[in-house]
Design an enzyme around this catalytic site. Sequence first.
Site, mmCIF file in Angstrom:
data_model
loop_
_atom_site.group_PDB
_atom_site.id
_atom_site.type_symbol
_atom_site.label_atom_id
_atom_site.label_comp_id
_atom_site.label_asym_id
_atom_site.label_seq_id
_atom_site.Cartn_x
_atom_site.Cartn_y
_atom_site.Cartn_z
ATOM 1 N N ARG A 1 5.896 70.582 -37.595
ATOM 2 C CA ARG A 1 4.563 71.011 -38.034
ATOM 3 C C ARG A 1 4.117 70.057 -39.141
ATOM 4 N NH1 ARG A 1 7.816 75.692 -37.873
ATOM 5 N NH2 ARG A 1 7.244 77.162 -36.222
ATOM 6 N N LYS B 1 6.437 77.057 -41.962
ATOM 7 C CA LYS B 1 5.565 78.198 -41.698
ATOM 8 C C LYS B 1 6.340 79.511 -41.627
ATOM 9 C CE LYS B 1 2.485 79.873 -38.021
ATOM 10 N NZ LYS B 1 1.915 79.554 -36.694
ATOM 11 N N HIS C 1 -0.966 69.090 -34.390
ATOM 12 C CA HIS C 1 -0.088 70.070 -33.741
ATOM 13 C C HIS C 1 0.110 69.766 -32.260
ATOM 14 C CE1 HIS C 1 2.135 73.704 -34.643
ATOM 15 N NE2 HIS C 1 1.773 74.217 -33.484
ATOM 16 N N ARG D 1 3.361 68.113 -31.654
ATOM 17 C CA ARG D 1 4.471 69.070 -31.555
ATOM 18 C C ARG D 1 4.530 69.667 -30.153
ATOM 19 N NH1 ARG D 1 7.738 72.770 -34.505
ATOM 20 N NH2 ARG D 1 7.491 74.964 -33.900
ATOM 21 N N HIS E 1 11.666 78.173 -33.837
ATOM 22 C CA HIS E 1 11.071 79.450 -33.461
ATOM 23 C C HIS E 1 12.042 80.586 -33.763
ATOM 24 C CE1 HIS E 1 8.146 77.473 -30.357
ATOM 25 N NE2 HIS E 1 7.732 77.373 -31.615
ATOM 26 N N TYR F 1 6.086 77.342 -23.700
ATOM 27 C CA TYR F 1 6.327 76.018 -23.141
ATOM 28 C C TYR F 1 7.043 76.119 -21.801
ATOM 29 C CZ TYR F 1 5.193 74.563 -27.869
ATOM 30 O OH TYR F 1 4.546 74.366 -29.059
#
Length: 637
Positions: free
Chosen positions: A368, A396, A470, A473, A496, A505
Amino acid sequence: MLPAHDYAPAPETPADIYAAYLVHLQRRDRGNTAYTQAARSFLRRWPQAQTWADIPLEKQLAANCSTRPFVTFLMVSRRLRPGYDYLVCRKLCSLWHELTDSCLQPDLDQFMTAAMELGFSERVSSAIGSQIIARLLIQTGRPLSDLRESDLQELLHACDTRQARTGRGAKHYRSTTHSARQILFHLGILDTQAPPAATALSLEERMADVPATLRPAFVAYLNRKHATCVPKTVSSLATRLAQFGRYLAAVDPTLTSLSQLDRRRHIEPFITSLTTAVNSVTGEPITVADRIRRVHAVGNFLAEITEWGWDDAPPRRLIFRTDLPRPQRFLPRYLPVDADRKLTAALSSSPYRLAADALLVQRACGLRIGELLDLELDCIHEIPGQGSWLKVPLGKLDSERMVPLDEEVLTLVDRITTTRSPGRPMIHPRTGAPADFLFTHHGKRLSQNAVREELNRAADTAGLGHITPHQLRHTYATALINAGVSLQALMALLGHVSTQMSLRYAHLFDHTVRAEYERALDLAKSHIGGLPTTGRQLPITDVTGASWKDSPAIKSRLAGGYCLRAAAQGSCPYANICEHCPSFHTDATHLGILAAQRIDAHDLATDAEQRGWIDEADRHRKLIARLDTLIAQSAPA
């Protein structure tokens, strides 16, 4: 002339000062009788040069063009401290010429060297030195190492005073003062680094449009959220609650307490108004995701102050889950392979190396943008037997992770360490501890705006549309999915915390779906059976009378006919396999057939290019090259 570091000159007579001025003029090879007469007149009236600083500013500025060079000489030789009000009103265009061999020059040379080491150009360094540092050295009478933050503040106060008196802005002084403060920090002269150039508004200022009777509750709630949320989250909440406050001020100016809120009169119309709300920056309608965020912000605000038992809280819940619009489920916005290659090439050839290399690191590691700019110099870890890894800092989701690196990324990081600006460690905005950041420019952290501007420039150079950081990414994750990486590994690499985040994804290119599609397609073909031997065949084109070469299908010329395939089936892997086989032989008796086949292949390549089938066109071009070789080998000597 005074010695280079004599900061407290001995008392001098007017004759001594006049003699030093003559030497100064001779060294500079300038001056005339007007200059010398002006100096004598000045010294007759003010034999103690410093007393000139006591006359009104208007009279100081009224000095003629022959007297001003003498005043500048007195300043750079530390014989006169005229006051910041005079210094900010004088342009001092010839200051650098006057400084040559002066007692100020060593300090200014030291400052200029430090500025250029931090990445400032010589022109910018010179501007900062003349506008800020030279004036501070003149007025304070102290060396560079003894300058203080209060000196900078006094200079800026003089700029504000001038602006109030004359209307002339001080924007350039503020900009150069900010840079000067950062350079002095890295020199070790100031203890604190320069604050952000743009100061954030306070919560009270951001809630200025909220009705005065409701504002204290809004501000108190946001201050309370600072205990559990990061500053960026609180800032986003402030933006959305300010919008809600403005709405209440418009629809019900008589509202005096949040306890008076009514779902039918206030909440439901607010939710309905979001369907026609527009983005204040772009002027476009806000997205469904933005509508959801605004409703969430208001709903949590009202629900939480009710749970906390605030006196002015609503007596019951006013916003429910069914008030949220259905979210739109977009796939990740990855870059196709061709666009990814073009963007990488544009970044690799960019003249703005630091920002371009930052984007290349982001693409190679799937970071990120906040994680990228938080990387520190010691982010690379060598693990015996496991290779090199990148330690990604808290981001984040407040979690750290390790990402494996290859030699290409290590080379990229080595290049970054040579192009970044050196300097003292800076305070980490998250931890408050000193940190050596990897991406530093002009003695400050590289900003998100600088990275985004470089990405826009590279995308424009590559002929691509608007791209966000982004998306790099997303592209990284998509490439891993295509390579068959497991869901667990993808979660670890992307940081994640739930499988739902990574499954987005996995849905992009589901190999099971592809396999089922191909199985069903083959089964359908087998059910078709053989073509009927009697009866009229259906036309092979969508244009009556057109040749088979014009049909909207993937086509191949065969020895005894031709092959037609639907575009969805893709190219046939067996098409023209014989012509490319090493066992294939021909002779002069087949030249006519080969020549006709070459003509057809050329026509088919042109047709494929016009339809946008690039891979199919390349297949025909390769066949043409192979046919040219066969024809050349078969031609009679």
